[in-house]
Design a protein around this motif. Structure first.
Motif, mmCIF file in Angstrom:
data_model
loop_
_atom_site.group_PDB
_atom_site.id
_atom_site.type_symbol
_atom_site.label_atom_id
_atom_site.label_comp_id
_atom_site.label_asym_id
_atom_site.label_seq_id
_atom_site.Cartn_x
_atom_site.Cartn_y
_atom_site.Cartn_z
ATOM 1 N N GLY A 36 0.788 -1.228 0.000
ATOM 2 C CA GLY A 36 0.000 0.000 0.000
ATOM 3 C C GLY A 36 0.817 1.273 0.000
ATOM 4 O O GLY A 36 0.254 2.369 0.084
ATOM 5 N N ALA A 37 2.135 1.165 -0.093
ATOM 6 C CA ALA A 37 2.960 2.378 -0.191
ATOM 7 C C ALA A 37 2.523 3.145 -1.436
ATOM 8 O O ALA A 37 2.228 2.561 -2.469
ATOM 9 C CB ALA A 37 4.435 2.016 -0.272
ATOM 10 N N ASP A 38 2.474 4.459 -1.321
ATOM 11 C CA ASP A 38 1.994 5.293 -2.418
ATOM 12 C C ASP A 38 3.058 6.291 -2.810
ATOM 13 O O ASP A 38 3.773 6.828 -1.964
ATOM 14 C CB ASP A 38 0.722 6.027 -2.000
ATOM 15 C CG ASP A 38 -0.042 6.600 -3.180
ATOM 16 O OD1 ASP A 38 0.294 6.288 -4.336
ATOM 17 O OD2 ASP A 38 -0.985 7.363 -2.940
ATOM 18 N N LEU A 39 3.173 6.530 -4.084
ATOM 19 C CA LEU A 39 4.123 7.507 -4.593
ATOM 20 C C LEU A 39 3.489 8.886 -4.494
ATOM 21 O O LEU A 39 2.476 9.155 -5.127
ATOM 22 C CB LEU A 39 4.466 7.178 -6.047
ATOM 23 C CG LEU A 39 5.558 7.991 -6.689
ATOM 24 C CD1 LEU A 39 6.885 7.761 -5.964
ATOM 25 C CD2 LEU A 39 5.701 7.618 -8.135
ATOM 26 N N THR A 40 4.083 9.743 -3.677
ATOM 27 C CA THR A 40 3.514 11.071 -3.484
ATOM 28 C C THR A 40 4.108 12.102 -4.439
ATOM 29 O O THR A 40 3.534 13.142 -4.645
ATOM 30 C CB THR A 40 3.724 11.553 -2.036
ATOM 31 O OG1 THR A 40 5.117 11.497 -1.740
ATOM 32 C CG2 THR A 40 2.956 10.677 -1.061
ATOM 33 N N GLU A 41 5.260 11.780 -4.998
ATOM 34 C CA GLU A 41 5.884 12.726 -5.923
ATOM 35 C C GLU A 41 5.467 12.407 -7.351
ATOM 36 O O GLU A 41 4.813 11.412 -7.621
ATOM 37 C CB GLU A 41 7.404 12.675 -5.775
ATOM 38 C CG GLU A 41 7.971 11.319 -6.102
ATOM 39 C CD GLU A 41 9.445 11.214 -5.787
ATOM 40 O OE1 GLU A 41 10.203 10.948 -6.733
ATOM 41 O OE2 GLU A 41 9.818 11.373 -4.634
ATOM 42 N N ASN A 42 5.899 13.229 -8.262
ATOM 43 C CA ASN A 42 5.580 13.065 -9.672
ATOM 44 C C ASN A 42 6.187 11.777 -10.213
ATOM 45 O O ASN A 42 7.366 11.503 -10.013
ATOM 46 C CB ASN A 42 6.113 14.273 -10.450
ATOM 47 C CG ASN A 42 5.627 14.283 -11.871
ATOM 48 O OD1 ASN A 42 5.330 13.252 -12.456
ATOM 49 N ND2 ASN A 42 5.548 15.462 -12.424
ATOM 50 N N THR A 43 5.407 11.006 -10.935
ATOM 51 C CA THR A 43 5.879 9.741 -11.472
ATOM 52 C C THR A 43 6.928 9.927 -12.569
ATOM 53 O O THR A 43 7.655 8.992 -12.882
ATOM 54 C CB THR A 43 4.708 8.918 -12.046
ATOM 55 O OG1 THR A 43 4.068 9.676 -13.077
ATOM 56 C CG2 THR A 43 3.713 8.550 -10.973
ATOM 57 N N SER A 44 7.053 11.094 -13.135
ATOM 58 C CA SER A 44 7.989 11.310 -14.240
ATOM 59 C C SER A 44 9.452 11.197 -13.805
ATOM 60 O O SER A 44 10.341 11.163 -14.661
ATOM 61 C CB SER A 44 7.740 12.665 -14.898
ATOM 62 O OG SER A 44 8.033 13.705 -14.000
ATOM 63 N N ALA A 45 9.715 11.120 -12.516
ATOM 64 C CA ALA A 45 11.083 10.952 -12.039
ATOM 65 C C ALA A 45 11.609 9.544 -12.323
ATOM 66 O O ALA A 45 12.803 9.293 -12.179
ATOM 67 C CB ALA A 45 11.156 11.239 -10.544
ATOM 68 N N TYR A 46 10.738 8.636 -12.743
ATOM 69 C CA TYR A 46 11.110 7.239 -12.967
ATOM 70 C C TYR A 46 10.733 6.801 -14.372
ATOM 71 O O TYR A 46 9.749 7.270 -14.932
ATOM 72 C CB TYR A 46 10.402 6.324 -11.959
ATOM 73 C CG TYR A 46 10.771 6.646 -10.539
ATOM 74 C CD1 TYR A 46 11.907 6.094 -9.969
ATOM 75 C CD2 TYR A 46 10.013 7.541 -9.786
ATOM 76 C CE1 TYR A 46 12.279 6.416 -8.667
ATOM 77 C CE2 TYR A 46 10.374 7.864 -8.498
ATOM 78 C CZ TYR A 46 11.509 7.301 -7.950
ATOM 79 O OH TYR A 46 11.874 7.621 -6.669
ATOM 80 N N GLU A 47 11.496 5.844 -14.910
ATOM 81 C CA GLU A 47 11.129 5.224 -16.177
ATOM 82 C C GLU A 47 9.987 4.233 -15.969
ATOM 83 O O GLU A 47 9.137 4.061 -16.837
ATOM 84 C CB GLU A 47 12.325 4.486 -16.772
ATOM 85 C CG GLU A 47 13.419 5.394 -17.264
ATOM 86 C CD GLU A 47 14.609 4.619 -17.786
ATOM 87 O OE1 GLU A 47 14.454 3.457 -18.224
ATOM 88 O OE2 GLU A 47 15.715 5.183 -17.747
ATOM 89 N N ARG A 48 10.021 3.577 -14.801
ATOM 90 C CA ARG A 48 9.043 2.530 -14.531
ATOM 91 C C ARG A 48 8.699 2.524 -13.049
ATOM 92 O O ARG A 48 9.575 2.625 -12.200
ATOM 93 C CB ARG A 48 9.644 1.188 -14.935
ATOM 94 C CG ARG A 48 8.769 0.004 -14.692
ATOM 95 C CD ARG A 48 9.422 -1.240 -15.222
ATOM 96 N NE ARG A 48 9.187 -1.294 -16.667
ATOM 97 C CZ ARG A 48 9.235 -2.387 -17.385
ATOM 98 N NH1 ARG A 48 9.549 -3.534 -16.828
ATOM 99 N NH2 ARG A 48 8.991 -2.372 -18.675
ATOM 100 N N ILE A 49 7.403 2.411 -12.772
ATOM 101 C CA ILE A 49 6.907 2.250 -11.408
ATOM 102 C C ILE A 49 6.095 0.962 -11.382
ATOM 103 O O ILE A 49 5.249 0.742 -12.258
ATOM 104 C CB ILE A 49 6.046 3.448 -10.974
ATOM 105 C CG1 ILE A 49 6.900 4.713 -10.952
ATOM 106 C CG2 ILE A 49 5.395 3.188 -9.620
ATOM 107 C CD1 ILE A 49 6.133 5.983 -10.770
ATOM 108 N N VAL A 50 6.388 0.115 -10.411
ATOM 109 C CA VAL A 50 5.714 -1.175 -10.306
ATOM 110 C C VAL A 50 4.966 -1.222 -8.984
ATOM 111 O O VAL A 50 5.576 -1.130 -7.921
ATOM 112 C CB VAL A 50 6.727 -2.342 -10.386
ATOM 113 C CG1 VAL A 50 6.006 -3.683 -10.325
ATOM 114 C CG2 VAL A 50 7.579 -2.225 -11.638
ATOM 115 N N MET A 51 3.653 -1.322 -9.073
ATOM 116 C CA MET A 51 2.816 -1.393 -7.872
ATOM 117 C C MET A 51 2.324 -2.821 -7.685
ATOM 118 O O MET A 51 1.641 -3.357 -8.547
ATOM 119 C CB MET A 51 1.633 -0.449 -7.996
ATOM 120 C CG MET A 51 2.028 0.993 -8.065
ATOM 121 S SD MET A 51 0.590 2.076 -7.970
ATOM 122 C CE MET A 51 1.379 3.659 -8.064
ATOM 123 N N LEU A 52 2.706 -3.427 -6.578
ATOM 124 C CA LEU A 52 2.207 -4.750 -6.227
ATOM 125 C C LEU A 52 1.044 -4.564 -5.270
ATOM 126 O O LEU A 52 1.178 -3.872 -4.257
ATOM 127 C CB LEU A 52 3.296 -5.575 -5.536
ATOM 128 C CG LEU A 52 4.621 -5.760 -6.271
ATOM 129 C CD1 LEU A 52 5.571 -6.613 -5.444
ATOM 130 C CD2 LEU A 52 4.419 -6.364 -7.634
#
Length: 150
Positions: A93-109
């Protein structure tokens, strides 16, 4: 454009799924940060990754380690990116609070057996799409191999 991958865990735990996904990330030459929901969870994952298989080693550290910037995989309970990772895993349940554009890929399990986790994943899916990310949904088949859905 950031890719956001949603992995629907059904009858599986992050401990069962995460090591193989991290191994694949390392094979591709990616630096990774894994964000868990608490420091206790980081400690449990840290211990698990040292012993997940007898014939494999996942080089990693935690955000508390003195040479954290050199680690290819970093476990953390915060939104920081101490090893300049291009891939971020979010578990428990950890959530990304910053802009996703800082990463090439975000993986949510997320836990498909938990209605609250499913609802939270749906909300994150909508948010990622509205931010212009490329989103994909993955489920394991009957043999345990991940298959892209839709």
């Amino acid at each position: 454009m950031t890719e956001v991958l949603f992995y629907h865990l059904k009858g599986q735990t992050p401990e069962q799924v995460l090591p193989a996904l991290l191994q694949k990330s390392l094979e591709r030459g990616w630096r990774v940060v894994v964000q868990a929901s608490s420091e206790e969870r980081v400690e449990a994952l840290d211990a698990h990754l040292w012993t997940w298989r007898d014939d494999s080693f996942l080089p990693h550290g935690t955000a508390r380690d003195p040479l954290v910037a050199e680690q290819p995989i970093v476990l953390t309970a915060s939104a920081d990116n101490p090893n300049s990772a291009t891939v971020r895993f979010l578990i428990d349940g950890a959530d990304l609070t910053e802009n996703t554009s800082a990463y090439e890929r975000i993986v949510m399990l997320f836990d498909g057996d938990d209605p609250e986790a499913v609802e939270a994943a749906r909300a994150r899916w909508s948010r990622a799409k509205s931010e212009g990310a490329q989103v994909t949904y993955w489920r394991a088949d009957e043999n345990g191999r991940w298959q892209r859905q839709g």
